[in-house]
Motif scaffolding. Structure first.
Motif, PDB file in Angstrom:
ATOM      1  N   GLU A  98      38.934  45.784  49.553  1.00  0.00           N
ATOM      2  CA  GLU A  98      39.829  44.945  49.230  1.00  0.00           C
ATOM      3  C   GLU A  98      41.141  44.969  49.823  1.00  0.00           C
ATOM      4  OE1 GLU A  98      39.836  44.782  44.963  1.00  0.00           O
ATOM      5  OE2 GLU A  98      37.736  43.866  44.833  1.00  0.00           O
ATOM      6  N   ASP A 129      37.935  33.479  44.312  1.00  0.00           N
ATOM      7  CA  ASP A 129      38.320  33.238  45.624  1.00  0.00           C
ATOM      8  C   ASP A 129      38.460  31.745  45.764  1.00  0.00           C
ATOM      9  OD1 ASP A 129      35.674  31.914  45.536  1.00  0.00           O
ATOM     10  OD2 ASP A 129      34.984  33.296  46.768  1.00  0.00           O
ATOM     11  N   ARG A 157      47.791  31.551  39.434  1.00  0.00           N
ATOM     12  CA  ARG A 157      48.231  32.201  40.429  1.00  0.00           C
ATOM     13  C   ARG A 157      49.018  33.412  39.965  1.00  0.00           C
ATOM     14  NH1 ARG A 157      51.950  28.458  43.977  1.00  0.00           N
ATOM     15  NH2 ARG A 157      53.108  28.661  42.178  1.00  0.00           N
ATOM     16  N   LEU A 206      46.914  36.388  39.265  1.00  0.00           N
ATOM     17  CA  LEU A 206      46.436  37.193  40.396  1.00  0.00           C
ATOM     18  C   LEU A 206      47.446  37.740  41.154  1.00  0.00           C
ATOM     19  CD1 LEU A 206      43.901  34.192  41.773  1.00  0.00           C
ATOM     20  CD2 LEU A 206      43.556  36.210  40.375  1.00  0.00           C
ATOM     21  N   ASN A 207      48.471  37.026  41.264  1.00  0.00           N
ATOM     22  CA  ASN A 207      49.829  37.931  41.773  1.00  0.00           C
ATOM     23  C   ASN A 207      50.188  39.240  40.963  1.00  0.00           C
ATOM     24  OD1 ASN A 207      50.075  35.774  43.748  1.00  0.00           O
ATOM     25  ND2 ASN A 207      51.699  34.989  42.665  1.00  0.00           N
ATOM     26  N   ASN A 230      47.606  41.494  41.916  1.00  0.00           N
ATOM     27  CA  ASN A 230      47.632  42.322  43.243  1.00  0.00           C
ATOM     28  C   ASN A 230      48.788  43.177  43.265  1.00  0.00           C
ATOM     29  OD1 ASN A 230      45.345  40.870  44.180  1.00  0.00           O
ATOM     30  ND2 ASN A 230      46.488  39.313  45.029  1.00  0.00           N
ATOM     31  N   GLY A 265      43.850  43.734  41.592  1.00  0.00           N
ATOM     32  CA  GLY A 265      43.190  42.312  42.039  1.00  0.00           C
ATOM     33  C   GLY A 265      42.500  42.562  43.425  1.00  0.00           C
ATOM     34  N   VAL A 282      43.181  41.490  47.003  1.00  0.00           N
ATOM     35  CA  VAL A 282      43.944  40.890  48.077  1.00  0.00           C
ATOM     36  C   VAL A 282      43.211  40.254  49.089  1.00  0.00           C
ATOM     37  CG1 VAL A 282      45.511  41.339  50.001  1.00  0.00           C
ATOM     38  CG2 VAL A 282      45.650  42.613  47.666  1.00  0.00           C
ATOM     39  N   TYR A 287      42.067  36.509  47.820  1.00  0.00           N
ATOM     40  CA  TYR A 287      42.942  35.859  47.140  1.00  0.00           C
ATOM     41  C   TYR A 287      43.150  34.343  47.650  1.00  0.00           C
ATOM     42  CZ  TYR A 287      47.863  34.581  45.564  1.00  0.00           C
ATOM     43  OH  TYR A 287      49.222  33.839  45.264  1.00  0.00           O
TER      44      TYR A 287
END
Length: 424
Positions: free
Chosen positions: A95, A163, A192, A195-196, A199, A204, A206, A209
């Motif tokens: 990842e 994804d 979003r 997930l941000n 990461n 998360g 990457v 993403y």
């Protein structure tokens, strides 16, 4: 990426049975971290060089057989730990995560949550709730709930499962439910953000993403909305006409207070306290930070000079209904409320305010869908009509950037367009 995994035995401290703890040692870039395994070895049955338990063969006796069996179980456990450790590192590398020793430790000790999207989502909601970000926690909870409706296996999903194909399917699901573009944008912004953050924390995926360049574009979901600012004639009527219904009159005064205070939001009005009135050289000011962004780094307070109109509205509202605690306006009506209880009370008051605004429009014959947002948009448009630069308007509204202000103001009304056409 250079790293090593070992299982050394401690030598400094034995338990009451004379055994020493065996630990996992992860080394990366010449730095190491030890992780306790709740596994102990008798020095007589431990291979220092091979870092494993010794199995004694061809020895008789029940006690010796039991010891061998325990050593075999210990070696099996060490093999399991080694496989787990390698899988964690391999997942980080696949990842593209430049992992730290702390991230490895967290992954190793929390295998039940490792890489699980929904477990992280739930923890984030709980964190926001515990730190007083009640509104954000509820926004995330709504998004999580709709995701559960879309995906019955959400609890099993890894971050790598979320994804581009997954979010496109989610968008189709929302469209089939009749969600408009702005509603879909609401959910995707929350997704979003989760997930941000994941990461940024290195948990998360990457590599998978789904947003950003070449990915799902949340901004394209935004739809133009109907005008939210009052025409000048309707605003004049609202300013000059007293409502006969006390509840409608209460709503009218709050609306005007918001308008004169640069379109201050309902939650910010509700949270204003008397202590936020500051005396300055040229008069009294209301100084506050927007609840929505007050914890963000570098947020500057908004200063509103108390004009005669604002002062008259404060006095009139306080005279009609007593305030509680130190609140400036009679929106919060229960003393001692804090945290989530206060937030939910204000939300209930907000719903009533919206209802009173609809009744106010009917009573005054205002042919416009009157809501709490209208005062904010009307203030912004009035400033623009009087040639106030957008940069100044943005600062007065407390926007983080000019782009948000442009959304408010880019939809000019016919009056402005007709005036512009005269120069042709």
């Amino acid at each position: 990426m250079a790293y090593s995994i070992r299982f050394p035995r401690r030598h400094d401290k034995a338990d009451r049975n004379g055994r020493y703890a065996v630990r996992l040692c992860i080394t990366k870039n010449k730095r190491r971290k030890y992780i306790a395994l709740d596994l102990y070895a008798d020095p007589a049955y431990w291979d220092e060089a091979g870092e494993q338990f010794i199995i004694l063969r061809n020895l008789k006796g029940a006690e010796q057989k039991a010891e061998n069996k325990q050593c075999e179980a210990g070696n099996a456990l060490l093999a399991k730990y080694k496989v787990r450790a390698r899988e964690i590192v391999e997942r980080f590398e696949i990842e593209g995560i430049d992992w730290t020793l702390n991230q490895f430790e967290d992954a190793f000790l929390n295998t039940s949550k490792q890489g699980k999207f929904n477990a992280y989502f739930t923890d984030r909601i709980a964190e926001l709730h515990a730190t007083g970000h009640i509104g954000n926690s509820q926004t995330y909870k709504q998004t999580q709930d709709i995701l559960k409706s879309y995906d019955r296996k959400l609890d099993q999903r890894l971050f790598s499962d979320i994804d581009l194909r997954y979010v496109r399917g989610f968008d189709m699901f929302l469209q089939k439910r009749g969600c408009c573009g702005n509603t879909r944008k609401f959910y995707f912004k929350a997704l979003r953000a989760i997930l941000n953050r994941a990461n940024a924390e290195g948990v998360g995926s990457v590599a998978t993403y789904p947003f950003g360049r070449g990915g799902f574009e949340v901004s394209k979901l935004e739809e133009a909305t109907a005008k939210r600012y009052l025409p000048a004639a309707e605003l004049s009527k609202l300013k000059s006409t007293t409502a006969s219904n006390p509840q409608c009159e209460y709503a009218r005064k709050l609306f005007l207070f918001s308008y004169y205070c640069y379109g201050i939001s309902f939650i910010d009005m509700a949270m204003l306290t008397a202590a936020q009135i500051k005396q300055m050289e040229d008069g009294d000011y209301i100084v506050y930070k927007r609840q929505k962004i007050k914890r963000q780094k570098g947020v500057k307070p908004i200063s509103i000079k108390i004009t005669p109109a604002i002062r008259q509205l404060i006095g009139s509202l306080q005279a009609a209904s007593p305030t509680v605690d130190d609140f400036l306006l009679p929106i919060v009506t229960r003393s001692g409320y804090t945290g989530e209880r206060l937030y939910m009370h204000i939300r209930a008051r907000y719903s009533k305010y919206q209802k009173y605004l609809r009744l106010l429009a009917e009573e005054l014959g205002i042919d416009f869908h009157l809501t709490s947002y209208v005062s904010r948009h009307t203030a912004a448009m009035t400033l623009q009509r009087n040639n106030i630069p957008r940069e100044v308007i943005s600062q007065m509204l407390g926007h983080a950037d000019l782009e948000t202000t442009n959304i408010y103001l880019d939809s000019f009304d016919n009056e402005v367009i007709n005036e512009a056409a005269k120069v042709l």
